[in-house]
Design a protein around this motif. Sequence first.
Motif, PDB file in Angstrom:
ATOM      1  N   UNK A  61       1.109  -1.293   0.116  1.00 45.21           N
ATOM      2  CA  UNK A  61       0.106  -0.066   0.353  1.00 45.21           C
ATOM      3  C   UNK A  61       1.083   1.209   0.246  1.00 45.21           C
ATOM      4  N   UNK A  62       1.632   1.364   0.773  1.00 42.17           N
ATOM      5  CA  UNK A  62       2.634   2.632   0.842  1.00 42.17           C
ATOM      6  C   UNK A  62       3.612   2.419  -0.377  1.00 42.17           C
ATOM      7  N   UNK A  63       4.100   1.135  -1.077  1.00 40.58           N
ATOM      8  CA  UNK A  63       4.433   1.545  -2.074  1.00 40.58           C
ATOM      9  C   UNK A  63       3.786   2.252  -3.655  1.00 40.58           C
ATOM     10  N   UNK A  64       2.441   1.471  -2.971  1.00 38.90           N
ATOM     11  CA  UNK A  64       1.356   2.703  -4.286  1.00 38.90           C
ATOM     12  C   UNK A  64       0.663   3.864  -3.949  1.00 38.90           C
ATOM     13  N   UNK A  65       0.739   4.103  -2.682  1.00 35.56           N
ATOM     14  CA  UNK A  65       0.916   5.270  -2.646  1.00 35.56           C
ATOM     15  C   UNK A  65       1.459   5.746  -2.876  1.00 35.56           C
ATOM     16  N   UNK A  66       3.148   5.849  -3.370  1.00 33.79           N
ATOM     17  CA  UNK A  66       4.183   6.522  -3.669  1.00 33.79           C
ATOM     18  C   UNK A  66       4.412   6.218  -5.270  1.00 33.79           C
ATOM     19  N   UNK A  67       3.521   5.886  -5.275  1.00 37.49           N
ATOM     20  CA  UNK A  67       3.683   5.353  -7.051  1.00 37.49           C
ATOM     21  C   UNK A  67       2.472   6.191  -7.614  1.00 37.49           C
ATOM     22  N   UNK A  68       1.773   6.687  -6.890  1.00 34.71           N
ATOM     23  CA  UNK A  68       0.355   7.644  -7.389  1.00 34.71           C
ATOM     24  C   UNK A  68       0.875   8.711  -6.762  1.00 34.71           C
ATOM     25  N   UNK A  69       1.264   8.668  -5.965  1.00 30.03           N
ATOM     26  CA  UNK A  69       2.239  10.576  -5.671  1.00 30.03           C
ATOM     27  C   UNK A  69       2.998  10.895  -6.808  1.00 30.03           C
ATOM     28  N   UNK A  70       4.551  10.049  -7.213  1.00 32.57           N
ATOM     29  CA  UNK A  70       4.685  10.462  -8.506  1.00 32.57           C
ATOM     30  C   UNK A  70       4.032  10.131  -9.756  1.00 32.57           C
ATOM     31  N   UNK A  71       3.186   9.592 -10.356  1.00 34.57           N
ATOM     32  CA  UNK A  71       2.267   9.504 -11.119  1.00 34.57           C
ATOM     33  C   UNK A  71       2.045  11.455 -10.968  1.00 34.57           C
ATOM     34  N   UNK A  72       0.855  11.878  -9.950  1.00 34.52           N
ATOM     35  CA  UNK A  72       0.245  12.555  -9.996  1.00 34.52           C
ATOM     36  C   UNK A  72       1.714  13.719 -10.472  1.00 34.52           C
ATOM     37  N   UNK A  73       2.258  13.522  -9.746  1.00 34.57           N
ATOM     38  CA  UNK A  73       3.783  14.282 -10.057  1.00 34.57           C
ATOM     39  C   UNK A  73       3.846  14.530 -11.932  1.00 34.57           C
ATOM     40  N   UNK A  74       3.846  13.761 -11.997  1.00 32.68           N
ATOM     41  CA  UNK A  74       3.777  13.366 -13.817  1.00 32.68           C
ATOM     42  C   UNK A  74       3.030  14.394 -14.590  1.00 32.68           C
ATOM     43  N   UNK A  75       1.833  14.292 -13.781  1.00 32.06           N
ATOM     44  CA  UNK A  75       0.469  14.721 -14.984  1.00 32.06           C
ATOM     45  C   UNK A  75       0.579  16.310 -14.336  1.00 32.06           C
ATOM     46  N   UNK A  76       0.990  16.237 -12.730  1.00 31.59           N
ATOM     47  CA  UNK A  76       0.899  18.255 -13.483  1.00 31.59           C
ATOM     48  C   UNK A  76       1.475  18.818 -14.204  1.00 31.59           C
ATOM     49  N   UNK A  77       2.803  18.348 -14.345  1.00 33.36           N
ATOM     50  CA  UNK A  77       4.018  18.661 -15.652  1.00 33.36           C
ATOM     51  C   UNK A  77       3.495  18.356 -17.089  1.00 33.36           C
ATOM     52  N   UNK A  78       2.916  17.471 -17.199  1.00 33.59           N
ATOM     53  CA  UNK A  78       2.407  17.515 -18.336  1.00 33.59           C
ATOM     54  C   UNK A  78       1.176  18.472 -18.755  1.00 33.59           C
ATOM     55  N   UNK A  79       0.157  18.599 -17.548  1.00 35.68           N
ATOM     56  CA  UNK A  79      -0.460  19.390 -18.050  1.00 35.68           C
ATOM     57  C   UNK A  79       0.143  20.784 -18.150  1.00 35.68           C
ATOM     58  N   UNK A  80       0.851  20.873 -17.527  1.00 36.23           N
ATOM     59  CA  UNK A  80       1.675  22.337 -17.124  1.00 36.23           C
ATOM     60  C   UNK A  80       1.991  22.305 -18.697  1.00 36.23           C
ATOM     61  N   UNK A  81       3.050  21.784 -18.530  1.00 35.51           N
ATOM     62  CA  UNK A  81       2.949  21.448 -20.526  1.00 35.51           C
ATOM     63  C   UNK A  81       2.546  21.922 -21.596  1.00 35.51           C
ATOM     64  N   UNK A  82       1.421  21.062 -21.480  1.00 36.62           N
ATOM     65  CA  UNK A  82      -0.103  21.783 -22.180  1.00 36.62           C
ATOM     66  C   UNK A  82      -0.577  23.397 -22.217  1.00 36.62           C
ATOM     67  N   UNK A  83      -0.344  23.076 -21.240  1.00 36.76           N
ATOM     68  CA  UNK A  83      -0.869  24.941 -20.627  1.00 36.76           C
ATOM     69  C   UNK A  83       0.153  25.593 -21.493  1.00 36.76           C
ATOM     70  N   UNK A  84       1.036  25.548 -21.864  1.00 41.06           N
ATOM     71  CA  UNK A  84       1.656  26.524 -22.023  1.00 41.06           C
ATOM     72  C   UNK A  84       2.062  26.405 -23.535  1.00 41.06           C
ATOM     73  N   UNK A  85       1.694  25.257 -24.245  1.00 39.76           N
ATOM     74  CA  UNK A  85       1.219  25.097 -25.727  1.00 39.76           C
ATOM     75  C   UNK A  85       0.732  25.663 -26.045  1.00 39.76           C
ATOM     76  N   UNK A  86      -0.821  25.526 -25.472  1.00 43.47           N
ATOM     77  CA  UNK A  86      -1.847  26.057 -25.883  1.00 43.47           C
ATOM     78  C   UNK A  86      -1.735  26.775 -25.554  1.00 43.47           C
ATOM     79  N   UNK A  87      -1.531  28.229 -24.472  1.00 43.30           N
ATOM     80  CA  UNK A  87      -1.211  29.331 -24.923  1.00 43.30           C
ATOM     81  C   UNK A  87      -0.292  29.915 -26.146  1.00 43.30           C
ATOM     82  N   UNK A  88       0.954  29.063 -25.929  1.00 38.63           N
ATOM     83  CA  UNK A  88       1.490  29.157 -27.486  1.00 38.63           C
ATOM     84  C   UNK A  88       0.579  29.582 -29.337  1.00 38.63           C
TER      85      UNK A  88
END
Length: 204
Positions: A61-88
């Motif tokens: 459960x701890x490993x899954x929680x850590x994995x989900x946290x990393x995936x959420x961080x990666x998703x936020x990074x992708x979303x931020x890049x998507x926002x930058x690209x869309x604005x561009x």
Amino acid sequence: AEDSSEVRVNGMRQVVDRRALDWHDPEGDWQLVALDNVGALMTWRDRWWVASVSFGLLMLAAAMALLLRRLNEQLRTVQQRHEVLREALHASPLAAVLTDADGRIAWANARYERSSGYPLATLLGQKPSLVASGQTPQATYRDLWSTLMAGQRWEGSLVNRDSSGRLHEEWVQITPLFDESGRRIAIVGWHERRGSVVPRLPAA
């Protein structure tokens, strides 16, 4: 036996708990006898197995929680890049339009809206032929689609019509987009408006 610490009742192991009662009975001493069913209690081996499994599940459960946290961080990074690209893309001096694999408009920037005269809400789900004027030679369209179907980029000049009916020439670059398996997932078009066009009159 009278002094036994364990007995079996209906096949179940019972622990005997004896307590003396001082009732001053001339016929003899009294005892309170209580039976505690311990047949359902786990052995030390069973307890160790349950503890080990519980610890393993906790670590999982701890490993899954850590994995989900990393995936959420990666998703936020992708979303931020998507926002930058869309604005561009919105700020691009070129008109840009994106269609799905079936050729229906899924997105367009503000420049394309101004050039075509159609708001994005009207463009969504339509085909780019919405702005076709009928003045572009059919041979041009055949070359365009044969190039795209071959998975290549097409560049050329099209005569399009805006929402008010005015004709204009556009230099267009259209590129098919593919996923990792080679399946076409979208088509992106860049349009640069060149100038107004006088409609061709039908031959007499």
